[in-house]
Write a protein that holds these residues in place. Sequence first.
Motif, mmCIF file in Angstrom:
data_model
loop_
_atom_site.group_PDB
_atom_site.id
_atom_site.type_symbol
_atom_site.label_atom_id
_atom_site.label_comp_id
_atom_site.label_asym_id
_atom_site.label_seq_id
_atom_site.Cartn_x
_atom_site.Cartn_y
_atom_site.Cartn_z
ATOM 1 N N ILE A 1 0.846 -1.200 0.000
ATOM 2 C CA ILE A 1 0.000 0.000 0.000
ATOM 3 C C ILE A 1 0.877 1.244 0.000
ATOM 4 O O ILE A 1 0.645 2.193 -0.768
ATOM 5 N N ALA A 2 1.891 1.251 0.852
ATOM 6 C CA ALA A 2 2.779 2.404 0.955
ATOM 7 C C ALA A 2 3.569 2.616 -0.332
ATOM 8 O O ALA A 2 3.655 3.745 -0.850
ATOM 9 N N MET A 3 4.156 1.556 -0.858
ATOM 10 C CA MET A 3 4.974 1.690 -2.065
ATOM 11 C C MET A 3 4.141 2.152 -3.254
ATOM 12 O O MET A 3 4.579 2.999 -4.040
ATOM 13 N N THR A 4 2.941 1.600 -3.390
ATOM 14 C CA THR A 4 2.083 1.982 -4.518
ATOM 15 C C THR A 4 1.661 3.437 -4.417
ATOM 16 O O THR A 4 1.673 4.179 -5.406
ATOM 17 N N ASP A 5 1.306 3.868 -3.208
ATOM 18 C CA ASP A 5 0.916 5.258 -3.016
ATOM 19 C C ASP A 5 2.085 6.198 -3.308
ATOM 20 O O ASP A 5 1.918 7.244 -3.941
ATOM 21 N N LEU A 6 3.274 5.798 -2.866
ATOM 22 C CA LEU A 6 4.457 6.635 -3.092
ATOM 23 C C LEU A 6 4.795 6.709 -4.576
ATOM 24 O O LEU A 6 5.089 7.789 -5.107
ATOM 25 N N LEU A 7 4.744 5.579 -5.266
ATOM 26 C CA LEU A 7 5.016 5.579 -6.707
ATOM 27 C C LEU A 7 4.002 6.444 -7.455
ATOM 28 O O LEU A 7 4.350 7.133 -8.421
ATOM 29 N N ALA A 8 2.749 6.426 -7.001
ATOM 30 C CA ALA A 8 1.705 7.204 -7.663
ATOM 31 C C ALA A 8 1.956 8.703 -7.554
ATOM 32 O O ALA A 8 1.477 9.480 -8.387
ATOM 33 N N SER A 9 2.703 9.103 -6.537
ATOM 34 C CA SER A 9 2.963 10.529 -6.327
ATOM 35 C C SER A 9 4.175 11.036 -7.116
ATOM 36 O O SER A 9 4.441 12.237 -7.119
ATOM 37 N N ILE A 10 4.901 10.123 -7.765
ATOM 38 C CA ILE A 10 6.121 10.492 -8.495
ATOM 39 C C ILE A 10 5.892 10.277 -9.983
ATOM 40 O O ILE A 10 5.547 9.175 -10.418
ATOM 41 N N ASP A 11 6.071 11.317 -10.757
ATOM 42 C CA ASP A 11 5.817 11.235 -12.200
ATOM 43 C C ASP A 11 6.682 10.168 -12.862
ATOM 44 O O ASP A 11 7.861 10.015 -12.549
ATOM 45 N N ASP A 12 6.061 9.419 -13.768
ATOM 46 C CA ASP A 12 6.757 8.447 -14.630
ATOM 47 C C ASP A 12 7.347 7.266 -13.864
ATOM 48 O O ASP A 12 8.254 6.587 -14.361
ATOM 49 N N SER A 13 6.848 6.996 -12.669
ATOM 50 C CA SER A 13 7.338 5.823 -11.930
ATOM 51 C C SER A 13 6.993 4.544 -12.682
ATOM 52 O O SER A 13 5.932 4.439 -13.305
ATOM 53 N N VAL A 14 7.903 3.575 -12.611
ATOM 54 C CA VAL A 14 7.752 2.350 -13.397
ATOM 55 C C VAL A 14 7.240 1.183 -12.555
ATOM 56 O O VAL A 14 6.365 0.421 -12.975
ATOM 57 N N GLY A 15 7.797 1.021 -11.347
ATOM 58 C CA GLY A 15 7.400 -0.116 -10.533
ATOM 59 C C GLY A 15 8.304 -0.285 -9.326
ATOM 60 O O GLY A 15 8.917 0.673 -8.860
ATOM 61 N N ALA A 16 8.396 -1.524 -8.847
ATOM 62 C CA ALA A 16 9.175 -1.787 -7.637
ATOM 63 C C ALA A 16 9.909 -3.111 -7.743
ATOM 64 O O ALA A 16 9.438 -4.058 -8.389
#
Length: 213
Positions: free
Chosen positions: A147-162
């Motif tokens: 949940i945390a990682m997905t939310d954080l990635l969503a806040s950063i433009d052009d994020s690819v994954g983890a």
Amino acid sequence: MTSGIDSDDFAENHITCTRQWNDWIYRHMTTSVEFKASCNETLVVVQQVIDKAGLGLSVAWLNEDEFESLSRNPESKLNWLNYFPHYLHEESFSAAFKVTGSQNVEGAFLSIYSVADKHLHLFMIESLVKDDASHPLKGRLTALAVIAMTDLLASIDDSVGAFIIQPDPDLIGHYNKFGFSYRQDQNVMHADFNTLTSVQRNILRRANLRVDW
């Protein structure tokens, strides 16, 4: 006898280099501040999820002293101190979170966001209460981390994954349930942002946040 370096050229080159250096510092500091703000917003989101599930847990930043305490905790099997702060450089930003039910750290994870590849790299995740079946964190730490990682990635433009770095072989099947696939040649697991978003959505549909699919 002269050095052969024109003083005007030297001064101009020096000014140019200084400006470039100052520009880099400004961009790095701005990006770092923005990343920190995104992490703080993510902590708020995760805490809201925890509160809605009625788990009685708290999530917050993991500080340097707590890294040390984890390394001395007999319940911890991972070398937390070894990972702090070796992965911090100009192309990366760290997000280290803890979950507590009292005053003690009962679960934690360390991820690094790489500006270069637009991925979060999960280096450490550990529950210190995994053998306590009655503890509210039991069976939920990975879900909270996703949940945390997905939310954080969503806040950063052009994020690819983890990525999960060097996963415990015994937990590869567990991480598969959260959308991560194993890449044997690199000894990592990977999930793209769309997959994580789908998994996060499925987790949030479950009132108790337990993943047993």
